[in-house]
Motif scaffolding. Structure first.
Motif, PDB file in Angstrom:
ATOM      1  N   THR A 169       0.845  -1.118  -0.132  1.00 17.67           N
ATOM      2  CA  THR A 169      -0.144   0.045   0.042  1.00 17.67           C
ATOM      3  C   THR A 169       0.953   1.219   0.003  1.00 17.67           C
ATOM      4  O   THR A 169       1.849   1.239   0.878  1.00 17.67           O
TER       5      THR A 169
ATOM      6  N   ASP B   8      -1.348   6.847   0.958  1.00 11.27           N
ATOM      7  CA  ASP B   8      -2.725   6.500   1.107  1.00 11.27           C
ATOM      8  C   ASP B   8      -3.113   5.855   2.608  1.00 11.27           C
ATOM      9  O   ASP B   8      -4.312   5.893   2.691  1.00 11.27           O
TER      10      ASP B   8
ATOM     11  N   LYS C 133      -5.322   8.144   4.307  1.00  6.29           N
ATOM     12  CA  LYS C 133      -6.544   8.271   3.759  1.00  6.29           C
ATOM     13  C   LYS C 133      -7.498   7.158   4.152  1.00  6.29           C
ATOM     14  O   LYS C 133      -8.739   7.267   4.247  1.00  6.29           O
TER      15      LYS C 133
END
Length: 511
Positions: A7, A11, A14
């Motif tokens: 990942t 991000d 978020k």
């Protein structure tokens, strides 16, 4: 080896923010919503059994049957139990009746904590990711799952599957290594569950403390086995070898070392050899019933400790680092300061430590950190009770190993260095729940009982305070008030009965 897509670090905040916003929307308050999501966890597994088994075959060389037993069966049991029990678990809990407080209706209301972070290890990844997820959903939380980067095939697969079955905003997967985990730990979670080793557990706890985040840590440990020489030796050997060699010894509840009376060591080993040959008739290296160590680094670590042992290898011993292969191995005459006993092996090596008697066995156990489990093989309740009453552990198990984690209703949890808190079942649900105190006091109560609390205070108010104050228990060594009252009424009854008898006797004499 499969490739894992990490990942993106940018991000991660978020994903965290999305889960918190989705939780704040209030949709997890619906029990029907929770039950639907719990069922979907089960169907995620059911619809993709073969893909998951293949992934774990790739990551761990694990036999399909072990995946079905160690992972699937446990999760299916958890899904069914929690789905059936959730309506009961979420009901407000009334406290014990008390005359002074009952008009206010005091109770505890089960509310979700928020968004849970579950950092799981490589060894039993389906169970250790999805079972706590079921509890988190049942309690009404959002959840972010962090599977191990050491099982790339499975971790990639679960990242693909989860958003297909569950609410995409509330439940997410973050894949990655140290950098990604570090970024996650910078964020404020509402509860963190970590399963792994004590070194990383301390890092998790320290990071959580910065946000005052409650944590559950399951840290494994060196689980001892105490063998009673009067026990059925074949059953003992079979269950010990199964518990140690399943999943190539990479189970936190696996038996770690065996404490056996010195005079019984040969007998136990000879029976182990017979069982070993029935487990792996063509040898373990070519067997479809034996897994592999997760990485070459872990294989090298186990090999080094095996090379340095002062004990004698009597079964197995073969290693191949590149193939991640450590043969299922039994080592006899292992001293307590041996390389195999310095820390958890987490591999298919079983040391046997000869002792003089059960007292020496207990002394050795007590010299080490509290384990996740203490195992006893005995049919003598006194022998069993002596070991358990003189040791501490997360679990105390007789004539069995490992399987307690799969028993519906029994939590998994350590004590001290083996961890704290619980996962699975109602105990995990309660950990992910905030028990909010609820009380509603009607206005008339002040007129009847509680008006004395308001200024200006008057001297006679003291008697009202005493009226609502609980009495102390009886002073040690004295007769309780209750006992005195019972004694009075018993004496009264006896005197009364005596009077009746005496009156009747006099009446008969006059007649």
């Amino acid at each position: 080896m499969a490739t894992l897509t990490y990942t993106r670090i940018e991000d991660i905040p978020k994903i965290h923010a999305t889960a918190r916003e989705a939780f704040a929307s209030g949709r997890t308050k619906s029990i029907a919503f929770r039950k639907a999501q719990i069922a979907q966890v089960g169907y995620l597994l059911k619809d993709n059994e073969q893909r998951i088994k293949d992934a774990l075959k790739s990551d761990l060389g694990r036999p399909y049957l072990e995946t079905e037993l160690l992972d699937f069966a446990a999760v299916y049991g958890e899904v069914r139990m929690v789905y059936d029990k959730i309506d009961q678990w979420v009901k407000p809990q009334r406290i014990d009746f008390h005359f002074n407080w009952f008009p206010m209706g005091p109770k505890l209301v089960a509310e979700p904590k928020g968004v849970i972070l579950n950092i799981a290890p490589f060894n039993v990844p389906v169970f250790l990711l999805l079972s706590p997820l079921v509890s988190a959903i049942a309690a009404g939380n959002g959840a972010v799952l962090k599977p191990s980067e050491q099982t790339p095939a499975f971790s990639q697969l679960i990242a693909e599957l989860l958003p297909k079955y569950l609410d995409r905003e509330l439940y997410a997967v973050i894949n990655g290594g140290v950098a990604e985990t570090t970024k996650m730990l910078e964020l404020p979670w509402d509860h963190i569950l970590y399963t792994g080793n004590g070194r990383i557990g301390r890092i998790i706890a320290a990071a959580a403390a910065k946000h005052l985040t409650p944590t559950t840590l399951e840290l494994g440990g060196q689980n001892p086995v105490v063998v009673d020489p009067k026990m059925d030796v074949h059953l003992t050997a079979k269950r010990l070898l199964w518990g140690r060699f399943s999943n190539a010894g990479q189970i936190c509840l696996a038996p770690e070392y065996v404490l056996v009376p010195a005079h019984f060591q040969d007998t136990l080993i000879e029976e182990m050899k017979k069982v070993y040959n029935t487990f792996y008739p063509d040898g373990p290296e070519n067997s479809d019933s034996f897994a592999r160590v997760v990485t070459t680094a872990h294989t090298q670590r186990i090999k080094k400790r095996l090379d340095e042992t002062k004990g004698k290898i009597v079964l197995g011993g073969a290693t191949d680092v590149e193939k991640r292969y450590i043969a299922p191995t039994v080592v006899r005459d292992v001293p307590v300061d041996d390389s195999l006993l310095t820390e958890e092996i987490f591999g298919p090596v079983l040391p046997i430590v000869p002792v003089k008697d059960v007292d020496e066995a207990i002394s050795i156990i007590r010299s080490k950190d509290y384990p996740l489990a203490v195992y006893v093989f005995s049919n003598d309740p006194k022998f069993e009770e002596k070991v358990f009453s003189n040791t501490k552990s997360g679990a105390a198990v007789t004539n069995e190993t490992v399987i307690t984690a799969g028993v519906p209703g029994l939590p998994v949890g350590g004590i001290g260095p083996s961890g704290y808190g619980y996962y699975t079942g109602k105990h995990c649900f309660e950990q992910f729940t905030h028990w909010r105190v609820s009380l509603k006091n009607p206005g008339w109560v002040d007129k009847v009982a509680f008006g004395f609390r308001y200024p200006p205070y008057k001297p006679d108010y003291k008697k009202y305070v005493k009226g609502i104050t609980s009495s102390l228990p009886p002073r040690p060594g004295t007769q309780s008030g209750t006992a005195k009252r019972w004694a009075f009424w018993l004496l009264f009854a006896l005197v009364g009965a005596g009077s009746v008898v005496l009156t009747r006797s006099r009446g008969q004499l006059k007649a």
